[in-house]
Design a protein around this motif. Structure first.
Motif, short mmCIF file in Angstrom:
data_model
loop_
_atom_site.label_atom_id
_atom_site.label_comp_id
_atom_site.label_asym_id
_atom_site.label_seq_id
_atom_site.Cartn_x
_atom_site.Cartn_y
_atom_site.Cartn_z
N GLY A 78 18.67 38.12 66.91
CA GLY A 78 20.39 37.51 66.40
C GLY A 78 21.12 37.22 67.11
O GLY A 78 21.17 37.32 68.56
N THR B 292 21.74 38.35 58.44
CA THR B 292 22.65 38.06 58.93
C THR B 292 23.71 39.10 58.34
O THR B 292 24.27 38.91 57.05
CB THR B 292 23.58 36.66 58.83
N ARG C 49 30.37 37.90 64.34
CA ARG C 49 28.81 37.63 62.92
C ARG C 49 27.15 37.77 63.79
O ARG C 49 27.91 37.65 64.84
CB ARG C 49 29.52 36.36 62.80
N ALA D 95 23.61 37.09 63.18
CA ALA D 95 22.81 35.70 62.22
C ALA D 95 21.32 36.85 62.56
O ALA D 95 20.66 36.10 63.88
CB ALA D 95 23.25 34.61 62.11
N ASP D 96 20.05 36.40 62.31
CA ASP D 96 19.34 36.14 61.84
C ASP D 96 18.91 37.21 62.23
O ASP D 96 17.53 37.23 63.41
CB ASP D 96 18.77 34.72 62.47
N GLU E 171 28.84 39.56 58.52
CA GLU E 171 29.53 39.24 59.22
C GLU E 171 31.09 40.56 58.88
O GLU E 171 30.88 41.03 57.41
CB GLU E 171 30.21 37.63 58.74
N HIS F 187 14.92 38.53 57.28
CA HIS F 187 16.63 38.26 58.12
C HIS F 187 17.47 38.59 57.79
O HIS F 187 17.90 38.01 56.42
CB HIS F 187 15.73 37.09 58.57
#
Length: 215
Positions: free
Chosen positions: A154, A205, A170, A172-173, A207, A203
């Motif tokens: 990620g 993500t 965060r 992500a991915d 936060e 995937h």
């Protein structure tokens, strides 16, 4: 599709949704010593491989508020507010992440023969393996090591803040792949799976604001 097949489909979809973003901490860290996460959300976008399985069963995914569906160039998915979470984010050894958390809302998987509603989603993450539990049509169900989270794959971003201060994080991915246990369940209920342990189902993500533990 009979009840057993519908439940298996629901479990397969629930696995990536149970994943929580938490961070690295010592394996023997005492409960409550990992810090906490606030103002968080988790978004899961399934891949074409997962979409193909949904279409195979004629299934449609809906969100249970306050979760919501998201669809854009990145593909379809669901975003969940985080109800609670604990962890200790590490900026250097993400594969050692551990922690637990719970998500708001849920999903409904509808087919011509009925529907499966998944709510009260929660999970426990250790060594990139996510286990968890949820309510399936109001009945408690567990998921033992259902998905592997490729945390190191990620993209991690953080705020620059003084040591000990709350920090927005965060990730992500993050690719989510089925575990051998999940594939065994699929095989027992539906036959030989069209995917492998290397197949990326979704995937993730996530936060949130990480609050370090107080001294």
């Amino acid at each position: 599709m009979n009840t057993t097949r519908r439940s298996a489909l629901g479990a397969a979809l629930a696995a990536p949704l149970l994943t929580r973003f938490t961070g690295t901490a010592s394996a023997d860290a005492a409960p409550g010593k990992l810090g906490s996460i606030s103002d968080g959300w988790v978004e899961v976008r399934w891949t074409q491989e997962a979409q193909t399985q949904l279409e195979k069963f004629g299934a449609v995914v809906e969100a249970v508020a306050p979760a919501r569906l998201v669809t854009d160039a990145s593909g379809p998915g669901v975003r969940f507010p985080v109800r609670s979470g604990a962890g200790d984010p590490s900026l250097t050894e993400l594969p050692k992440a551990q922690g637990d958390g719970a998500l708001e809302g849920g999903i409904v998987v509808r087919t011509a023969n009925g529907s499966v509603t998944l709510t009260e989603l929660s999970s426990d993450l250790r060594s990139e393996l996510a286990a968890g539990k949820c309510l399936v049509n109001g009945v408690s169900a567990g998921h033992d090591a259902a998905v592997r989270c490729g945390l190191a794959e990620g993209v991690l971003t953080t705020e620059s803040v003084p040591p000990g201060k709350p920090m927005k994080v965060r990730l992500a991915d993050v690719p989510l792949r089925p575990t051998g246990e999940a594939l065994d369940v699929y095989t027992a209920v539906l036959g030989a799976p069209p995917i492998t342990a290397d197949t990326v189902l979704a995937h993730l993500t996530a936060e949130g604001v990480y609050h370090p533990p107080t001294a």
